[in-house]
Design a protein around this motif. Structure first.
Motif: not given
Length: 369
Positions: A1-4, A181-183, A189-193
């Protein structure tokens, strides 16, 4: 997973392009709420325009606040800097904050939770960059009457000169990096893209208002402690009614056995504290003579507490054979005069959705015990 950190490397140089261009006062943080008996009563009210340095302003507010500052923040903002909004969301997540969309008004008769200011919740608006800050919350709550909105990101120059040929190939490259970056931010954050797709349907001077149903389905809103609607499940030739919290740690089961009659079992799988001991103390430590369970009174002698092998505990209430009026699913409620302060809780409010028909069906379809 990509990190911040990946997001920051991808877009640090270009986030300054993405500003909402709104006219508003800079975001301010104030204490809010009342010092009453519930976890959600105290909060931080954040109102105004988000700037690039708003995350630093919030950190300074926290540094100056007392140690018991509530981990709950209400956002009322038209937007602002996309960079500031995302970094603010990252800070909310790192510090374990719950986010709400809403405002507040001063309550002159209230009792301040912290900081000398008492207030009550009112509806609010969180749009544009604010929406991305909101998504950083561990829990995310959209109040009734409040609005959460998104739109395409843009630059001020594009807004003031929409027909001019302003962009180079590098600008197009940067735009794709911002979208990526937004995706990544949403995924982390666990939000649907698909939220990005909704945002793309609204131009710079438009807002796509996310409905409560969309917010729930896309995980824009998330309340781990919230209870799911009641469902009926077949069991041993009869039926049981079941509801559990979104995080699966708490569960209510209403059933009826042919030998013992109707019963309600409340399970708490939380292993971070001695749930069994709390259940046992509250089983007999009543202010009244009986437990109020689903609209009927249950004598302590008909209540059993047991530990779970997997951790946590359950408490079983055997109801009288008479059918209860099913007034409320809440157990150990703060609103009940039956319990002392130490036995009141807002963890077991239950769901009112499908409550009466599901439980009534379960109580009427007894299985062999």
């Amino acid at each position: 997973m990509f990190k911040v950190a990946t997001i920051r490397r991808l877009s640090m140089a270009i986030f300054s392009l993405a500003t909402a261009g709104v006219s508003a006062e800079p975001m301010k943080f104030q204490p809010g709420g009342n010092d009453t008996r519930c976890r959600e009563c105290g909060f931080i009210q954040a109102s105004g325009n988000i700037a690039d340095d708003t995350p630093q302003a919030f950190q300074r507010f926290l540094d100056a606040a007392p140690n018991y500052v509530p981990k709950r923040i209400r956002l009322n903002s038209p937007g602002g800097s996309l960079q500031g909004g995302i970094r603010l969301g990252e800070l909310f997540r790192a510090r374990g904050f719950t986010t709400e969309v809403g405002s507040d008004r001063v309550d002159p008769e209230g009792h301040p939770h912290f900081g000398g200011r008492a207030s009550v919740r009112t509806p609010g608006v969180c749009a544009s960059a604010c929406a991305y800050a909101f998504l950083g919350g561990i829990e995310r709550v959209l109040d009734d009457g409040s609005k959460l909105g998104v739109h395409r990101f843009y630059t001020k120059s594009a807004l003031t000169q929409p027909t001019e040929k302003l962009f180079s190939g590098r600008d197009l490259d940067d735009t794709q990096k911002i979208a990526a970056a937004l995706v990544l931010y949403l995924v982390n954050m666990g939000i649907d893209a698909r939220v990005v797709a909704l945002a793309a349907t609204a131009g710079p001077d438009e807002i796509y208002w996310i409905t409560p149903e969309e917010a729930r389905d896309l995980r824009v809103t998330y309340e781990p402690r919230g209870w799911k609607p009641w469902q009926v499940e077949p069991f041993r030739g009869g039926a049981v009614a079941v509801s559990e919290t979104n995080d699966g740690t708490k569960r209510m089961v209403a059933s009826c056995t042919r030998r013992l009659g109707p019963q309600v079992v409340l399970t708490n799988a939380d292993m971070s504290w001695d749930v069994a001991n709390w259940f046992e103390q509250c089983r007999t430590g009543l202010l009244g003579s009986a437990h109020p369970v689903f609209g009927t009174e249950v004598d302590p002698s008909r209540v059993q507490v047991s530990k779970r092998k997997e951790g946590g505990a359950f408490i079983r209430f055997r109801l009288p054979t008479t059918t209860p009026n099913l007034a409320s699913p809440a157990l150990f409620s703060f609103q009940s005069p039956a319990y002392p302060y130490a036995c009141g809780s807002d963890q077991y409010e239950g769901s009112k959705i499908n409550f009466e028909p599901a439980v009534r069906l379960a109580f009427g379809n007894c299985f062999q015990d």
